[in-house]
Design a protein around this motif. Structure first.
Motif, PDB file in Angstrom:
ATOM      1  N   ALA A   1      20.510  33.476  22.199  1.00 37.40           N
ATOM      2  CA  ALA A   1      21.359  32.921  23.386  1.00 37.40           C
ATOM      3  C   ALA A   1      22.446  32.830  23.667  1.00 37.40           C
ATOM      4  N   ALA A   2      23.679  33.154  24.404  1.00 44.11           N
ATOM      5  CA  ALA A   2      24.577  33.300  24.661  1.00 44.11           C
ATOM      6  C   ALA A   2      25.462  31.822  25.074  1.00 44.11           C
ATOM      7  N   LEU A   3      24.885  30.910  25.296  1.00 40.68           N
ATOM      8  CA  LEU A   3      24.277  29.746  25.674  1.00 40.68           C
ATOM      9  C   LEU A   3      24.571  29.263  25.015  1.00 40.68           C
ATOM     10  N   GLY A   4      24.742  28.063  24.896  1.00 36.68           N
ATOM     11  CA  GLY A   4      24.896  26.772  23.775  1.00 36.68           C
ATOM     12  C   GLY A   4      26.160  25.386  23.905  1.00 36.68           C
ATOM     13  N   PRO A   5      25.364  24.544  23.266  1.00 34.39           N
ATOM     14  CA  PRO A   5      26.487  23.102  23.065  1.00 34.39           C
ATOM     15  C   PRO A   5      28.119  23.204  22.949  1.00 34.39           C
ATOM     16  N   SER A   6      28.520  24.435  22.456  1.00 33.22           N
ATOM     17  CA  SER A   6      29.302  24.578  21.853  1.00 33.22           C
ATOM     18  C   SER A   6      30.594  25.950  22.860  1.00 33.22           C
ATOM     19  N   VAL A   7      29.768  25.993  23.706  1.00 35.26           N
ATOM     20  CA  VAL A   7      29.856  27.333  24.241  1.00 35.26           C
ATOM     21  C   VAL A   7      31.105  27.041  25.925  1.00 35.26           C
ATOM     22  N   THR A   8      32.041  27.081  26.101  1.00 34.42           N
ATOM     23  CA  THR A   8      32.969  27.043  27.251  1.00 34.42           C
ATOM     24  C   THR A   8      32.364  28.287  28.656  1.00 34.42           C
ATOM     25  N   LEU A   9      31.326  28.226  29.945  1.00 34.30           N
ATOM     26  CA  LEU A   9      30.972  29.124  30.202  1.00 34.30           C
ATOM     27  C   LEU A   9      32.199  28.755  31.036  1.00 34.30           C
ATOM     28  N   LEU A  10      32.949  30.395  31.873  1.00 37.05           N
ATOM     29  CA  LEU A  10      34.140  31.025  32.461  1.00 37.05           C
ATOM     30  C   LEU A  10      33.425  31.563  33.843  1.00 37.05           C
ATOM     31  N   ILE A  11      33.367  31.143  34.652  1.00 34.86           N
ATOM     32  CA  ILE A  11      32.951  32.000  35.848  1.00 34.86           C
ATOM     33  C   ILE A  11      34.232  32.154  36.467  1.00 34.86           C
ATOM     34  N   LEU A  12      33.820  34.118  36.633  1.00 38.69           N
ATOM     35  CA  LEU A  12      35.286  34.522  38.161  1.00 38.69           C
ATOM     36  C   LEU A  12      34.346  34.797  38.620  1.00 38.69           C
ATOM     37  N   SER A  13      34.928  34.689  39.700  1.00 37.19           N
ATOM     38  CA  SER A  13      34.172  35.215  40.933  1.00 37.19           C
ATOM     39  C   SER A  13      34.533  34.270  42.301  1.00 37.19           C
ATOM     40  N   ASP A  14      34.329  34.943  43.568  1.00 39.05           N
ATOM     41  CA  ASP A  14      35.066  34.075  44.791  1.00 39.05           C
ATOM     42  C   ASP A  14      34.089  33.500  45.570  1.00 39.05           C
ATOM     43  N   THR A  15      32.449  33.189  44.773  1.00 40.77           N
ATOM     44  CA  THR A  15      31.180  32.711  44.999  1.00 40.77           C
ATOM     45  C   THR A  15      31.029  33.343  46.183  1.00 40.77           C
TER      46      THR A  15
ATOM     47  N   THR B   1      31.624  24.018  31.523  1.00 43.52           N
ATOM     48  CA  THR B   1      31.247  25.187  32.459  1.00 43.52           C
ATOM     49  C   THR B   1      32.635  24.958  33.386  1.00 43.52           C
ATOM     50  N   LEU B   2      33.278  26.274  33.346  1.00 41.85           N
ATOM     51  CA  LEU B   2      34.897  26.081  34.301  1.00 41.85           C
ATOM     52  C   LEU B   2      34.397  27.300  35.762  1.00 41.85           C
ATOM     53  N   TRP B   3      34.796  26.911  37.028  1.00 46.76           N
ATOM     54  CA  TRP B   3      35.273  27.889  37.463  1.00 46.76           C
ATOM     55  C   TRP B   3      36.325  28.471  38.140  1.00 46.76           C
ATOM     56  N   LEU B   4      36.941  30.058  38.395  1.00 46.98           N
ATOM     57  CA  LEU B   4      38.230  30.249  38.550  1.00 46.98           C
ATOM     58  C   LEU B   4      38.118  31.300  39.763  1.00 46.98           C
ATOM     59  N   ASN B   5      38.748  30.380  40.726  1.00 46.25           N
ATOM     60  CA  ASN B   5      38.274  31.350  42.600  1.00 46.25           C
ATOM     61  C   ASN B   5      39.284  31.342  42.456  1.00 46.25           C
ATOM     62  N   PRO B   6      39.236  32.762  43.031  1.00 47.53           N
ATOM     63  CA  PRO B   6      40.517  33.893  43.652  1.00 47.53           C
ATOM     64  C   PRO B   6      41.373  33.241  45.025  1.00 47.53           C
ATOM     65  N   ILE B   7      40.309  32.367  45.755  1.00 47.24           N
ATOM     66  CA  ILE B   7      40.361  31.957  47.374  1.00 47.24           C
ATOM     67  C   ILE B   7      41.236  30.766  46.917  1.00 47.24           C
ATOM     68  N   PRO B   8      42.664  30.770  47.772  1.00 42.48           N
ATOM     69  CA  PRO B   8      43.620  30.016  47.900  1.00 42.48           C
ATOM     70  C   PRO B   8      43.109  28.661  48.393  1.00 42.48           C
ATOM     71  N   GLU B   9      42.905  27.773  47.900  1.00 42.14           N
ATOM     72  CA  GLU B   9      42.284  26.493  48.043  1.00 42.14           C
ATOM     73  C   GLU B   9      42.264  25.634  49.678  1.00 42.14           C
ATOM     74  N   ARG B  10      43.773  26.372  50.263  1.00 38.86           N
ATOM     75  CA  ARG B  10      43.522  25.706  51.291  1.00 38.86           C
ATOM     76  C   ARG B  10      42.388  26.240  51.822  1.00 38.86           C
ATOM     77  N   LYS B  11      41.848  27.472  51.938  1.00 38.91           N
ATOM     78  CA  LYS B  11      40.686  27.892  52.313  1.00 38.91           C
ATOM     79  C   LYS B  11      38.829  27.209  52.309  1.00 38.91           C
ATOM     80  N   TRP B  12      38.981  26.818  50.962  1.00 40.23           N
ATOM     81  CA  TRP B  12      38.257  25.814  50.472  1.00 40.23           C
ATOM     82  C   TRP B  12      37.258  25.134  51.410  1.00 40.23           C
TER      83      TRP B  12
END
Length: 421
Positions: free
Chosen positions: A341-355, A377-388
């Protein structure tokens, strides 16, 4: 001296509003330095305070703006006060006019507050174009209020959004006097091939600064309260058996274990590369962290590949993932079902995507499952926040996990600083 201390406290508060990390220690250091200087020498005072308050280049630029606006002569301060009062009066007059002009059938037009502010601040010629539109459609508006009311509002929305982007681009252009600083605040999607080596060097410099900052924070952290006998005795032997220097145990700081899920489909490759450069260059990232690339499939990256990020693009293109569609649901499904298993309670999942993905409902369901398995879980989004607000997939994913805007290198650095603290 009390007056100077009050002014210094006000200046520290101003720097905090500008985004600088200023606390009581910095203010105390600045006060001690100023007590030894000739306060009549403006440039000496500027250099001394900058050494205390501003470390990086972007912090120094913010400090210069704040210093020039705060430390001025009485005559200059009075002139600025009169100018600001005149500007405030003019803005109030424009707002009153806008309340009358932004109406349809006697009712206020339903526009966002930031777009109303754009209308107030844009030039008279642009405002005249919108007023002419209202005049041309007035007859039709009286015959079909609802139909033409929605039409006029949509035209206003589109025109004001375009004007908003023009104003933001013009503000960004003010940084061109310093090319490196301009690169820091430019949208990553607008980088040219010639900008990539400069961006990589900038990332390395910022990462070193972040590492040093985190190291200072660790050194200044409080001890656990328990005496470290071995270290105390060793220091005592250095002074002939005098145990006046006590050593205390510190809590062992465990490095974060990250699982990175990086979108490398189409235009996302450049953003994923820059984000990985940031994250992998941080000493706080554990070597046990895992990196997965995905587009229509998911692929675990060999850690040795990430040791040389200059060849990362060639590696992605040879993997068969580049240039294909995006299926986030499948990627998360394989990540959750993988063994071990890659995920677990001690893991921070970092997603790099524009959704942007096929089968958005399935992607949302799998994101919920992944979030339940991971500690964070944390999502890093490259789209400017004003366009969300105008991207449906972002609105969906934003409700399911914490999303951070990372459209520029500066925003990426801020996200890494928060993540690793």
């Amino acid at each position: 001296m009390t007056v100077y201390l009050e002014k210094l406290a006000e200046f520290s508060a101003l720097l905090r509003r500008e985004g600088l990390a200023v606390g009581l220690q910095e203010t105390a250091d600045a006060c001690e330095i100023l007590s030894c200087l000739d306060l009549g020498d403006r440039e000496t005072v500027r250099a001394a305070l900058q050494a205390v308050y501003a470390k990086s280049r972007e912090e120094q630029a913010a400090f210069q703006r704040a210093f020039d606006g705060f430390f001025v002569s009485v005559e200059r301060r009075e002139a600025l006060r009169r100018r600001h009062a005149a500007e405030a009066e003019e803005l109030a007059r424009r707002r009153a006019e806008a309340e009358q002009e932004l109406q349809v059938n006697g009712q206020p037009m339903d526009l966002r507050e930031d777009l109303q502010e754009v209308y107030i601040r844009m030039g008279g010629r642009s405002r005249e174009q919108l007023r002419q539109l209202l005049e041309k459609t007035r007859g039709n508006l009286e015959r079909s209020p609802r139909l033409y009311g929605n039409f006029i509002r949509s035209v206003f929305m589109r025109f004001l959004l375009e004007q908003q982007m023009v104003m933001e681009d013009a503000a960004a252009g003010c940084e061109e006097s310093d090319p490196d600083l301009a690169l820091l605040y430019r949208d990553i999607s607008h980088f040219k091939d010639t900008d990539i080596p400069k961006a990589a060097a900038l990332i390395a410099a910022i990462s070193r600064q972040l590492d040093a900052e985190l190291s200072r924070q660790r050194q200044g952290a409080a001890h656990s309260g328990k005496l470290d006998f071995k270290r105390t005795i060793r220091k005592g032997l250095e002074t002939g058996g005098s145990f006046y220097r006590l050593s205390y145990r510190r809590k062992r700081r465990r490095k974060r274990r990250l699982v990175l899920l990086c979108d490398v489909s189409g235009s996302m490759l450049q953003f994923s590369e820059f984000a990985l450069r940031f994250i992998k260059s941080m000493s706080e990232v554990s070597e046990s962290s895992q990196t997965y690339l995905f587009s229509e499939e998911i692929h675990l990256v060999d850690p040795f590949v990430l040791q040389n990020m200059d060849s990362f693009r060639e590696y992605v293109r040879s993997s068969g993932l580049y240039g294909r569609g995006t299926d986030l649901g499948t990627a998360l499904d394989q990540l959750c079902r993988g063994r071990p298993a890659a995920l677990g309670p001690s893991v921070t999942l970092l997603i790099l995507s524009d959704t942007k993905t096929i089968d958005l409902p399935r992607a949302g369901r799998m994101l919920l499952e992944a979030r339940q398995r991971a500690g964070e879980t944390l999502w890093l989004n490259p789209i400017p926040e004003r366009k969300w607000p105008y991207v449906r997939s972002i609105q969906t994913m934003q409700m399911l996990c914490r999303m951070v805007p990372c459209s520029t290198l500066d925003e990426l650095a801020r996200a890494c600083r928060k993540m690793l603290k």
